[in-house]
Design an enzyme around this catalytic site. Structure first.
Site, PDB file in Angstrom:
ATOM      1  N   ARG A 167       1.585  77.756 -12.323  1.00 54.89           N
ATOM      2  CA  ARG A 167       0.684  78.619 -11.539  1.00 54.89           C
ATOM      3  C   ARG A 167       0.533  80.049 -12.050  1.00 54.89           C
ATOM      4  O   ARG A 167      -0.354  80.758 -11.588  1.00 54.89           O
ATOM      5  CB  ARG A 167       1.108  78.663 -10.077  1.00 54.89           C
ATOM      6  N   ASN A 210      -4.506  75.057 -15.900  1.00 53.31           N
ATOM      7  CA  ASN A 210      -5.395  75.477 -14.808  1.00 53.31           C
ATOM      8  C   ASN A 210      -4.822  76.654 -14.036  1.00 53.31           C
ATOM      9  O   ASN A 210      -4.575  76.609 -12.831  1.00 53.31           O
ATOM     10  CB  ASN A 210      -5.713  74.307 -13.871  1.00 53.31           C
ATOM     11  N   ASP A 212      -6.577  69.254 -17.024  1.00 46.27           N
ATOM     12  CA  ASP A 212      -5.987  68.610 -15.848  1.00 46.27           C
ATOM     13  C   ASP A 212      -6.353  69.324 -14.555  1.00 46.27           C
ATOM     14  O   ASP A 212      -6.334  70.549 -14.474  1.00 46.27           O
ATOM     15  CB  ASP A 212      -4.467  68.550 -15.967  1.00 46.27           C
ATOM     16  N   ASP A 218       3.936  66.091 -12.639  1.00 48.74           N
ATOM     17  CA  ASP A 218       2.741  66.696 -12.046  1.00 48.74           C
ATOM     18  C   ASP A 218       3.148  67.616 -10.900  1.00 48.74           C
ATOM     19  O   ASP A 218       2.511  67.640  -9.843  1.00 48.74           O
ATOM     20  CB  ASP A 218       1.754  65.628 -11.566  1.00 48.74           C
ATOM     21  N   HIS A 223       2.118  74.519  -3.850  1.00 47.93           N
ATOM     22  CA  HIS A 223       1.105  75.195  -3.042  1.00 47.93           C
ATOM     23  C   HIS A 223       1.801  75.993  -1.948  1.00 47.93           C
ATOM     24  O   HIS A 223       2.805  75.544  -1.387  1.00 47.93           O
ATOM     25  CB  HIS A 223       0.163  74.179  -2.385  1.00 47.93           C
TER      26      HIS A 223
END
Length: 442
Positions: free
Chosen positions: A69, A99, A159, A317, A321
């Site tokens: 992140r 990402n 991804d 993966d 969050h």
């Protein structure tokens, strides 16, 4: 970090570890290397001792698929917190997905992530470069510049999004051949998954949630296997989730094509039934993930494929969050689950306890194969004299309920909370330096 062990010039001796589940042996570490392995090693008094009776010694785990992140979403995870979680999970290297914000689509951003990993020091961080600019799916990113950067990027992925344009995917596959790179595809045909919320099937029908058909994954895998064969390039399939995908990958490998694949721990253990009925109630977004949890038949096919080598490796993966992004209505909640600190336990539960893998098989699929696919030097090597001292000591005998309150990850979105899982990572060594001892960060 506390370097109270591993700083002496004479090194560390690990006593009585069962290498890959075999007979107990001692392992002498010095100057970051494994220098002697045997029973009853005679060492000097100044050598530090780590007692490992009953513990399994594995090569340090390698994750091909981690979301750290940073930069951009430090409220969910940072390189430091993510790599602390990785070390506690037995990992000595992780591949950080692209990402972020800004997207890791230039040499500058991948070098930033790589340097953050070096500064944190808990495990090696190997950045993954984006395939397309800004993950936009329109123009190729600076693949060559990222490959030539200090980060030496060899894995490229959009991804979170699929490279859905066949011409662009072909160009990416052709481009990475020049530096032995690999394109890791998030296989999701976007038109077939517009508004999709969970696996398409009986459960989605009963719950009234828009279904995510298996064919959306399988169509992209089929296309990209054919493209990789056509241009003679390496293709890696991220987070395989369906029985049909397994058959397509098996077919591609039977042709001798250079295709590899990964499966996540959660797809090896959990099913879409949990969306309807779980210990934490129905419609709980903790089970919302991309690709979605599938059926029991898919889980069984994935386990069999990992056991027989059709699927090459396990990748977490790990998708952290913040609370507000998960504790929302199902449709509005973010997709993803954390997994670094529970991966080895889930693999033991799904694959070892069921007799599908032994500990040598676990080492191959959680260390050797991912390091090989990612062209990661110094990791995933056999536990033998002369190898880098990247090691995990694991206690397979204990069982405990999962409690994310004590996690090192900044996020708590684990689907295993309250579930009893086997095993515990007792120690992790990165080039001979302990990052974890007695289950705690050093």
């Amino acid at each position: 970090m506390n370097d109270r062990i591993g700083t002496t010039r004479d090194g560390i001796v690990i006593r009585g570890a069962r290498i890959l589940g075999g007979e107990p042996a001692d392992i002498l570490i010095r100057d970051g290397l494994l220098v002697e392995i045997g029973q009853g090693l005679s060492v000097g008094e100044t050598v530090e001792t780590v007692e490992a009776e009953g513990l399994i010694a594995l090569p340090g785990l390698v994750d091909l698929h981690t979301h750290l992140r940073e930069p951009g979403r430090e409220d969910a995870e940072t390189v430091t917190t993510g790599t602390r979680a990785a070390a506690l999970g037995g990992y000595t290297a992780v591949h950080a997905m692209a990402n972020t914000d800004p997207v890791a689509d230039t040499a500058g951003v991948v070098e930033q992530v790589w340097r953050l990993g070096q500064e944190a020091g808990y495990c090696d961080v190997q950045p993954v470069g984006a395939v397309t600019v800004g993950l936009g799916g329109e123009h190729l990113a600076e693949l060559g510049a990222m490959a030539d950067s200090a980060a030496q990027v060899r894995v490229f992925s959009d991804d979170g999004r699929c490279v859905s344009d066949a011409v662009l995917m072909r160009r990416a596959l052709e481009y990475v051949k020049a530096f032995d790179g690999v394109v890791a595809q998030h296989a999701q045909e976007p038109r077939l998954t517009e508004g999709a919320q969970m696996n398409e099937g009986a459960v989605s029908g009963r719950l009234g949630l828009t279904g995510w058909p298996a064919v959306a994954e399988e169509a992209i895998i089929s296309r990209d296997c054919l493209l990789a064969a056509h241009v003679g390039s390496r293709l890696h399939i991220c987070h395989v989730s369906t029985a049909g995908s397994v058959e397509l990958i098996r077919w591609a490998k039977s042709k001798g094509w250079d295709v590899t694949a990964e499966v996540t721990p959660h797809h090896l253990l959990l099913t879409d039934d949990l969306v309807e009925d779980s210990p934490v109630g129905s419609y709980n977004p903790i089970y919302k993930v991309n690709p979605p949890l599938r059926t029991r038949a898919d889980v069984e096919a994935l386990r069999a494929a990992l056991a027989d080598g059709t699927i090459d490796c396990v990748a977490t993966d790990h998708a952290p969050h913040p609370v507000e992004d998960k504790e929302a209505e199902w449709a509005a909640a973010a997709m993803g689950m954390i997994g670094l600190e529970t991966a080895l336990a889930v693999v033991q539960e799904a694959m070892v306890e069921t007799g599908l893998l032994d500990w040598a098989g676990v080492a191959e699929r959680m260390s050797c194969a991912p390091a090989r696919i990612g062209r990661l030097r110094g990791h995933g090597q056999p536990i033998e004299v002369g190898a880098p001292a990247n090691l995990t000591l694991y206690d397979p005998a204990v069982r405990a309920a999962v409690d994310p309150a004590g996690y090192a990850s900044k996020s708590r979105n684990t689907p295993y909370q309250g579930l009893t899982l086997p095993g515990r990572v007792v120690a992790t060594f990165l080039r001979g330096r302990p990052t974890v001892l007695d289950g705690k960060l050093t």
